[in-house]
Motif scaffolding. Sequence first.
Motif, PDB file in Angstrom:
ATOM      1  N   UNK A 100       2.932  -2.771  11.894  1.00 52.29           N
ATOM      2  CA  UNK A 100       2.504  -1.398  12.130  1.00 52.29           C
ATOM      3  C   UNK A 100       2.824  -1.044  13.578  1.00 52.29           C
ATOM      4  N   UNK A 101       3.294   0.181  13.777  1.00 47.26           N
ATOM      5  CA  UNK A 101       3.532   0.698  15.116  1.00 47.26           C
ATOM      6  C   UNK A 101       2.441   1.718  15.410  1.00 47.26           C
ATOM      7  N   UNK A 102       1.776   1.575  16.558  1.00 48.69           N
ATOM      8  CA  UNK A 102       0.745   2.526  16.976  1.00 48.69           C
ATOM      9  C   UNK A 102       1.336   3.438  18.050  1.00 48.69           C
ATOM     10  N   UNK A 103       1.358   4.738  17.742  1.00 45.61           N
ATOM     11  CA  UNK A 103       1.867   5.743  18.679  1.00 45.61           C
ATOM     12  C   UNK A 103       0.771   6.781  18.891  1.00 45.61           C
ATOM     13  N   UNK A 104       0.282   6.861  20.109  1.00 45.60           N
ATOM     14  CA  UNK A 104      -0.752   7.843  20.469  1.00 45.60           C
ATOM     15  C   UNK A 104      -1.951   7.799  19.522  1.00 45.60           C
ATOM     16  N   UNK A 105      -2.401   6.602  19.163  1.00 46.81           N
ATOM     17  CA  UNK A 105      -3.587   6.443  18.331  1.00 46.81           C
ATOM     18  C   UNK A 105      -3.360   6.589  16.827  1.00 46.81           C
ATOM     19  N   UNK A 106      -2.126   6.820  16.404  1.00 44.55           N
ATOM     20  CA  UNK A 106      -1.795   6.932  14.990  1.00 44.55           C
ATOM     21  C   UNK A 106      -0.980   5.716  14.581  1.00 44.55           C
ATOM     22  N   UNK A 107      -1.287   5.146  13.410  1.00 43.23           N
ATOM     23  CA  UNK A 107      -0.634   3.929  12.936  1.00 43.23           C
ATOM     24  C   UNK A 107       0.410   4.263  11.875  1.00 43.23           C
ATOM     25  N   UNK A 108       1.624   3.710  12.062  1.00 43.47           N
ATOM     26  CA  UNK A 108       2.733   3.929  11.137  1.00 43.47           C
ATOM     27  C   UNK A 108       3.207   2.577  10.610  1.00 43.47           C
ATOM     28  N   UNK A 109       3.268   2.455   9.274  1.00 42.56           N
ATOM     29  CA  UNK A 109       3.741   1.231   8.648  1.00 42.56           C
ATOM     30  C   UNK A 109       5.160   1.394   8.144  1.00 42.56           C
ATOM     31  N   UNK A 110       6.033   0.450   8.518  1.00 47.64           N
ATOM     32  CA  UNK A 110       7.430   0.501   8.099  1.00 47.64           C
ATOM     33  C   UNK A 110       7.855  -0.744   7.341  1.00 47.64           C
ATOM     34  N   UNK A 111       7.017  -1.737   7.277  1.00 48.17           N
ATOM     35  CA  UNK A 111       7.324  -2.935   6.496  1.00 48.17           C
ATOM     36  C   UNK A 111       6.088  -3.280   5.676  1.00 48.17           C
ATOM     37  N   UNK A 112       6.247  -4.176   4.731  1.00 45.42           N
ATOM     38  CA  UNK A 112       5.094  -4.583   3.933  1.00 45.42           C
ATOM     39  C   UNK A 112       4.736  -3.606   2.839  1.00 45.42           C
ATOM     40  N   UNK A 113       5.725  -2.861   2.338  1.00 44.32           N
ATOM     41  CA  UNK A 113       5.450  -1.848   1.308  1.00 44.32           C
ATOM     42  C   UNK A 113       4.807  -2.451   0.058  1.00 44.32           C
ATOM     43  N   UNK A 114       5.309  -3.612  -0.376  1.00 45.37           N
ATOM     44  CA  UNK A 114       4.759  -4.253  -1.572  1.00 45.37           C
ATOM     45  C   UNK A 114       3.340  -4.765  -1.312  1.00 45.37           C
ATOM     46  N   UNK A 115       3.114  -5.343  -0.134  1.00 45.05           N
ATOM     47  CA  UNK A 115       1.780  -5.840   0.223  1.00 45.05           C
ATOM     48  C   UNK A 115       0.794  -4.684   0.336  1.00 45.05           C
ATOM     49  N   UNK A 116       1.235  -3.574   0.918  1.00 44.83           N
ATOM     50  CA  UNK A 116       0.397  -2.386   1.053  1.00 44.83           C
ATOM     51  C   UNK A 116      -0.003  -1.859  -0.332  1.00 44.83           C
ATOM     52  N   UNK A 117       0.979  -1.712  -1.230  1.00 43.63           N
ATOM     53  CA  UNK A 117       0.681  -1.210  -2.580  1.00 43.63           C
ATOM     54  C   UNK A 117      -0.222  -2.176  -3.343  1.00 43.63           C
ATOM     55  N   UNK A 118      -0.016  -3.478  -3.168  1.00 42.04           N
ATOM     56  CA  UNK A 118      -0.881  -4.465  -3.833  1.00 42.04           C
ATOM     57  C   UNK A 118      -2.329  -4.286  -3.373  1.00 42.04           C
ATOM     58  N   UNK A 119      -2.542  -4.069  -2.085  1.00 42.89           N
ATOM     59  CA  UNK A 119      -3.894  -3.838  -1.569  1.00 42.89           C
ATOM     60  C   UNK A 119      -4.483  -2.562  -2.163  1.00 42.89           C
ATOM     61  N   UNK A 120      -3.670  -1.501  -2.248  1.00 49.49           N
ATOM     62  CA  UNK A 120      -4.141  -0.244  -2.842  1.00 49.49           C
ATOM     63  C   UNK A 120      -4.595  -0.476  -4.275  1.00 49.49           C
ATOM     64  N   UNK A 121      -3.738  -1.128  -5.072  1.00 48.51           N
ATOM     65  CA  UNK A 121      -4.045  -1.323  -6.494  1.00 48.51           C
ATOM     66  C   UNK A 121      -5.237  -2.246  -6.707  1.00 48.51           C
ATOM     67  N   UNK A 122      -5.473  -3.160  -5.767  1.00 44.43           N
ATOM     68  CA  UNK A 122      -6.636  -4.042  -5.854  1.00 44.43           C
ATOM     69  C   UNK A 122      -7.916  -3.342  -5.399  1.00 44.43           C
ATOM     70  N   UNK A 123      -7.766  -2.149  -4.821  1.00 46.37           N
ATOM     71  CA  UNK A 123      -8.931  -1.410  -4.339  1.00 46.37           C
ATOM     72  C   UNK A 123      -9.499  -1.967  -3.041  1.00 46.37           C
ATOM     73  N   UNK A 124      -8.679  -2.696  -2.287  1.00 50.70           N
ATOM     74  CA  UNK A 124      -9.142  -3.256  -1.018  1.00 50.70           C
ATOM     75  C   UNK A 124      -9.094  -2.164   0.051  1.00 50.70           C
ATOM     76  N   UNK A 125     -10.142  -2.014   0.833  1.00 48.87           N
ATOM     77  CA  UNK A 125     -10.191  -0.921   1.810  1.00 48.87           C
ATOM     78  C   UNK A 125      -9.367  -1.161   3.070  1.00 48.87           C
TER      79      UNK A 125
END
Length: 125
Positions: free
Chosen positions: A81-106
């Motif tokens: 994740x890249x943090x720019x001016x307090x905002x977080x942007x994710x550019x890698x880990x798309x599959x891991x991110x979606x897996x967390x979403x589908x598992x309902x992990x916060x």
Amino acid sequence: MANLMMRLPISLRSFSVSASSSNGSPPVIGGSSGGVGPMIVELPLEKIRRPLMRTRSNDQNKVKELMDSIRQIGLQVPIDVIEVDGTYYGFSGCHRYEAHQKLGLPTIRCKIRKGTKETLRHHLR
């Protein structure tokens, strides 16, 4: 809870390290002093913007495999994740991110690097 046992040579004794959280990963792994370099932290999914999500699709078999793995042993590799001016942007880990979403992990474990608006523009090309 995970335990790690290491045997060190000769005069050093063995020791163990334990850590746990709601999804099998520690909330804060570490960082560097003075805020230089990446830091690994647990971030809420809703705080991470995914600007490339609209243009890319994930392999659903890979997402399912990751969901199974995360359920069993937790996330092993944090997303970048890249943090720019307090905002977080994710550019890698798309599959891991979606897996967390589908598992309902916060939250998800992230390796955060500070960036500039120029850094952000470079990643959007």
